[in-house]
Design a protein around this motif. Structure first.
Motif, PDB file in Angstrom:
ATOM      1  N   GLY A  75      -9.350 -14.757  -0.650  1.00 15.57           N
ATOM      2  CA  GLY A  75      -8.364 -14.525  -1.705  1.00 15.57           C
ATOM      3  C   GLY A  75      -8.037 -12.929  -1.884  1.00 15.57           C
ATOM      4  N   GLY A  76      -7.085 -12.567  -2.965  1.00 14.56           N
ATOM      5  CA  GLY A  76      -6.844 -11.400  -3.289  1.00 14.56           C
ATOM      6  C   GLY A  76      -5.626 -11.488  -3.952  1.00 14.56           C
ATOM      7  N   LEU A  77      -5.056 -10.095  -3.915  1.00  8.64           N
ATOM      8  CA  LEU A  77      -3.585 -10.011  -4.755  1.00  8.64           C
ATOM      9  C   LEU A  77      -2.536 -10.038  -3.752  1.00  8.64           C
ATOM     10  N   VAL A  78      -1.260 -10.755  -4.005  1.00  6.39           N
ATOM     11  CA  VAL A  78      -0.442 -10.669  -3.209  1.00  6.39           C
ATOM     12  C   VAL A  78       0.934 -10.808  -4.045  1.00  6.39           C
ATOM     13  N   GLN A  79       2.058 -10.677  -3.317  1.00  5.21           N
ATOM     14  CA  GLN A  79       3.334 -10.575  -4.160  1.00  5.21           C
ATOM     15  C   GLN A  79       3.888 -11.896  -3.929  1.00  5.21           C
ATOM     16  N   PRO A  80       4.704 -12.455  -5.044  1.00  7.64           N
ATOM     17  CA  PRO A  80       5.446 -13.468  -4.695  1.00  7.64           C
ATOM     18  C   PRO A  80       6.192 -13.843  -3.339  1.00  7.64           C
ATOM     19  N   GLY A  81       6.023 -14.652  -2.764  1.00  4.05           N
ATOM     20  CA  GLY A  81       6.725 -14.985  -1.492  1.00  4.05           C
ATOM     21  C   GLY A  81       5.658 -14.806  -0.226  1.00  4.05           C
ATOM     22  N   GLY A  82       4.554 -14.166  -0.548  1.00  2.00           N
ATOM     23  CA  GLY A  82       3.665 -13.730   0.292  1.00  2.00           C
ATOM     24  C   GLY A  82       2.711 -14.849   0.858  1.00  2.00           C
ATOM     25  N   SER A  83       1.680 -14.335   1.682  1.00  7.62           N
ATOM     26  CA  SER A  83       0.865 -15.361   2.276  1.00  7.62           C
ATOM     27  C   SER A  83      -0.535 -15.078   1.983  1.00  7.62           C
ATOM     28  N   LEU A  84      -1.371 -15.801   2.010  1.00  4.04           N
ATOM     29  CA  LEU A  84      -3.023 -15.565   2.161  1.00  4.04           C
ATOM     30  C   LEU A  84      -3.629 -16.936   3.066  1.00  4.04           C
ATOM     31  N   LYS A  85      -4.770 -16.631   3.611  1.00  2.00           N
ATOM     32  CA  LYS A  85      -5.515 -17.583   4.280  1.00  2.00           C
ATOM     33  C   LYS A  85      -6.712 -17.722   3.674  1.00  2.00           C
TER      34      LYS A  85
END
Length: 116
Positions: free
Chosen positions: A9-19
């Motif tokens: 988890g974490g902080l991401v901008q709109p449109g970004g990705s996380l796994k």
């Protein structure tokens, strides 16, 4: 002792990705259906995605279809959630869940925040 440990988890901008990853131990992982849930502040916990024990079938909430992908590696006792095209409304604590027959277990959760 059953353990489900989420990470990614974490902080991401709109449109970004996380796994997200969930490492399991203490039970027979290959027998279990695995799910990801999420809970936003002030809201009920909701089911995001589920995968069967063999990985042969998956199911998604309508709100994440075509953006999120659940997968598992039974050799590594790990389930994943690939999240693409993230939106601010995806902000929540994400929890891993294991279900074997009538028994279920939960992880502690990992926070995902989508914000510019």
């Amino acid at each position: 002792q059953v353990q489900l440990v989420e990470s990614g988890g974490g902080l991401v901008q709109p449109g970004g990705s996380l796994k997200l990853s969930c490492a399991a131990s203490g039970f027979t992982f290959r027998w279990s259906a695995m799910s990801w849930y999420r809970q936003a502040p002030g809201k009920e916990r909701e089911l995001v995605a589920t995968i069967t024990s063999t990985g042969g079938s998956t199911n998604y909430a309508d709100s994440v279809k075509d953006r999120f992908t659940i997968s598992r590696d039974n050799a590594k006792n790990t389930v994943y959630l690939q999240m693409n095209s993230l939106k601010p409304e995806d902000t929540a604590m994400y929890y891993c869940n294991a279900a074997v027959y009538s028994v279920t277990w939960w992880g502690q959760g990992t926070q995902v925040t989508v914000s510019s």
